[in-house]
Design a protein around this motif. Structure first.
Motif, short mmCIF file in Angstrom:
data_model
loop_
_atom_site.label_atom_id
_atom_site.label_comp_id
_atom_site.label_asym_id
_atom_site.label_seq_id
_atom_site.Cartn_x
_atom_site.Cartn_y
_atom_site.Cartn_z
N PHE A 8 0.87 -1.17 0.00
CA PHE A 8 0.00 0.00 0.00
C PHE A 8 0.91 1.22 0.00
CE2 PHE A 8 -3.19 2.57 2.72
CZ PHE A 8 -3.82 3.07 1.60
N ARG A 9 0.85 2.01 -1.08
CA ARG A 9 1.78 3.12 -1.25
C ARG A 9 1.06 4.40 -1.59
NH1 ARG A 9 4.98 3.06 -5.68
NH2 ARG A 9 3.60 1.64 -6.75
N LEU A 10 1.65 5.51 -1.19
CA LEU A 10 1.15 6.85 -1.48
C LEU A 10 2.29 7.63 -2.12
CD1 LEU A 10 -0.99 9.13 -0.93
CD2 LEU A 10 0.15 9.47 1.25
N THR A 11 1.98 8.39 -3.17
CA THR A 11 3.01 9.22 -3.81
C THR A 11 2.42 10.57 -4.19
OG1 THR A 11 2.54 8.52 -6.08
CG2 THR A 11 4.13 7.19 -4.86
N LEU A 12 3.30 11.53 -4.40
CA LEU A 12 2.95 12.80 -5.01
C LEU A 12 3.65 12.80 -6.36
CD1 LEU A 12 2.29 13.46 -1.99
CD2 LEU A 12 2.90 15.80 -2.54
N PRO A 13 2.89 12.72 -7.46
CA PRO A 13 3.52 12.65 -8.78
C PRO A 13 4.50 13.80 -9.00
CG PRO A 13 1.17 12.25 -8.95
CD PRO A 13 1.44 12.68 -7.53
N GLY A 14 5.69 13.45 -9.48
CA GLY A 14 6.69 14.47 -9.79
C GLY A 14 7.53 14.90 -8.60
N LEU A 21 8.59 20.10 -2.12
CA LEU A 21 7.25 20.37 -2.64
C LEU A 21 7.33 21.61 -3.53
CD1 LEU A 21 4.37 19.21 -2.26
CD2 LEU A 21 4.04 20.90 -0.46
N PRO A 22 6.87 21.54 -4.79
CA PRO A 22 6.93 22.71 -5.68
C PRO A 22 6.24 23.94 -5.08
CG PRO A 22 6.44 20.74 -6.95
CD PRO A 22 6.37 20.35 -5.49
N ARG A 23 6.77 25.11 -5.40
CA ARG A 23 6.34 26.36 -4.76
C ARG A 23 4.88 26.68 -4.94
NH1 ARG A 23 10.09 31.10 -6.28
NH2 ARG A 23 8.47 32.18 -5.12
N HIS A 24 4.27 26.30 -6.06
CA HIS A 24 2.86 26.68 -6.26
C HIS A 24 1.90 25.95 -5.31
CE1 HIS A 24 3.63 23.53 -9.30
NE2 HIS A 24 2.38 23.16 -9.09
N TYR A 25 2.41 24.98 -4.54
CA TYR A 25 1.58 24.33 -3.51
C TYR A 25 1.73 25.04 -2.16
CZ TYR A 25 1.68 20.61 -7.01
OH TYR A 25 1.59 19.90 -8.18
N ILE A 123 6.70 17.83 5.42
CA ILE A 123 5.25 17.73 5.28
C ILE A 123 4.92 16.26 5.08
CG2 ILE A 123 3.20 18.50 4.04
CD1 ILE A 123 4.89 20.81 5.33
N GLU A 124 4.16 15.71 6.02
CA GLU A 124 3.81 14.29 5.97
C GLU A 124 2.40 14.15 5.40
OE1 GLU A 124 3.99 11.04 9.36
OE2 GLU A 124 2.13 12.19 9.49
N ALA A 157 -0.40 4.36 4.57
CA ALA A 157 0.70 4.70 3.65
C ALA A 157 1.13 6.13 3.94
CB ALA A 157 0.24 4.56 2.20
N VAL A 158 2.45 6.35 3.98
CA VAL A 158 2.99 7.67 4.32
C VAL A 158 3.97 8.12 3.25
CG1 VAL A 158 4.41 8.93 6.01
CG2 VAL A 158 2.72 7.29 6.80
N PHE A 159 3.93 9.42 2.92
CA PHE A 159 4.86 10.01 1.98
C PHE A 159 5.27 11.36 2.55
CE2 PHE A 159 6.19 12.08 -1.98
CZ PHE A 159 6.87 11.05 -2.62
N ILE A 160 6.57 11.62 2.62
CA ILE A 160 7.07 12.86 3.24
C ILE A 160 7.82 13.69 2.21
CG2 ILE A 160 8.61 13.81 5.00
CD1 ILE A 160 7.90 11.38 6.75
N VAL A 161 7.51 14.99 2.17
CA VAL A 161 8.19 15.95 1.31
C VAL A 161 8.69 17.09 2.20
CG1 VAL A 161 6.83 15.38 -0.73
CG2 VAL A 161 6.06 17.21 0.79
N THR A 162 9.50 17.98 1.64
CA THR A 162 9.95 19.14 2.40
C THR A 162 9.42 20.41 1.75
OG1 THR A 162 12.04 19.23 1.20
CG2 THR A 162 12.06 18.08 3.30
N SER A 163 9.25 21.45 2.58
CA SER A 163 8.70 22.71 2.08
C SER A 163 9.83 23.59 1.56
CB SER A 163 7.96 23.43 3.18
OG SER A 163 8.85 23.78 4.24
#
Length: 163
Positions: A8-14, A21-25, A123-124, A157-163
């Motif tokens: 069981f996986r979670l992703t943010l495409p790209g 995390l891209p700036r427009h988010y 950001i989790e 499912a967990v996916f972590i990005v940075t701001s």
């Protein structure tokens, strides 16, 4: 044990795990584009899941009384398990299929990033597969969602990005 292709996986495409995390988010944005909810995709929803719930939070948020208290950015409940993701800009649209967006820690409905005092916050994104629909009513919050989901989580499912 299931192999990684069945996990069981979670992703943010790209965006890669621990990637930026891209700036427009983000609240600062990129020109006119800012605070747009990012696309999220998931794979291999566990058997027995009757609904999915998504929580996005800043897990490095400073709190004066405590070193770190997660800051809730986005909460989405009652996502049908047949869905494969939420598209970019999903937040704030008329929800379909009974999906409910809740209120975040800025007291805003839907996706809303706070202004970051400094970059590099993690950001989790956490996706819960639940054995029932939560039916939280019209006032969905992360606390209500987590409390109602106790004992009903059949996958996470967990996916972590940075701001």
């Amino acid at each position: 044990m299931a192999n990684s292709s069945e996990e069981f996986r979670l992703t943010l495409p790209g965006v890669s795990q621990d990637g930026r995390l891209p700036r427009h988010y983000l609240a600062d944005g990129q020109g006119a584009k800012k605070n747009i909810s990012p696309p999220v995709e998931w794979y291999n929803v566990p058997e027995g899941a009757k609904s999915l719930a998504l929580v996005a939070r800043d897990i490095d948020a400073p709190e004066p009384e405590a070193p770190t208290v997660p800051f809730n950015i986005w909460v989405v409940a009652d996502i049908p398990p047949t869905m494969k993701g939420l598209p970019e800009g999903f937040s704030g649209k008329d929800t379909e299929a009974g999906i409910k967006e809740g209120t975040n820690d800025l007291k805003k409905h839907g996706w809303e990033m706070p202004k970051m005092p400094n970059p590099g916050h993690r950001i989790e994104f956490k996706l819960l597969a639940l054995d029932q629909e939560l039916n939280l009513g019209n006032k969905v919050t992360v606390d209500k969602l987590l409390e109602a989901s106790e004992g009903h989580v059949v996958g996470e499912a967990v996916f972590i990005v940075t701001s």
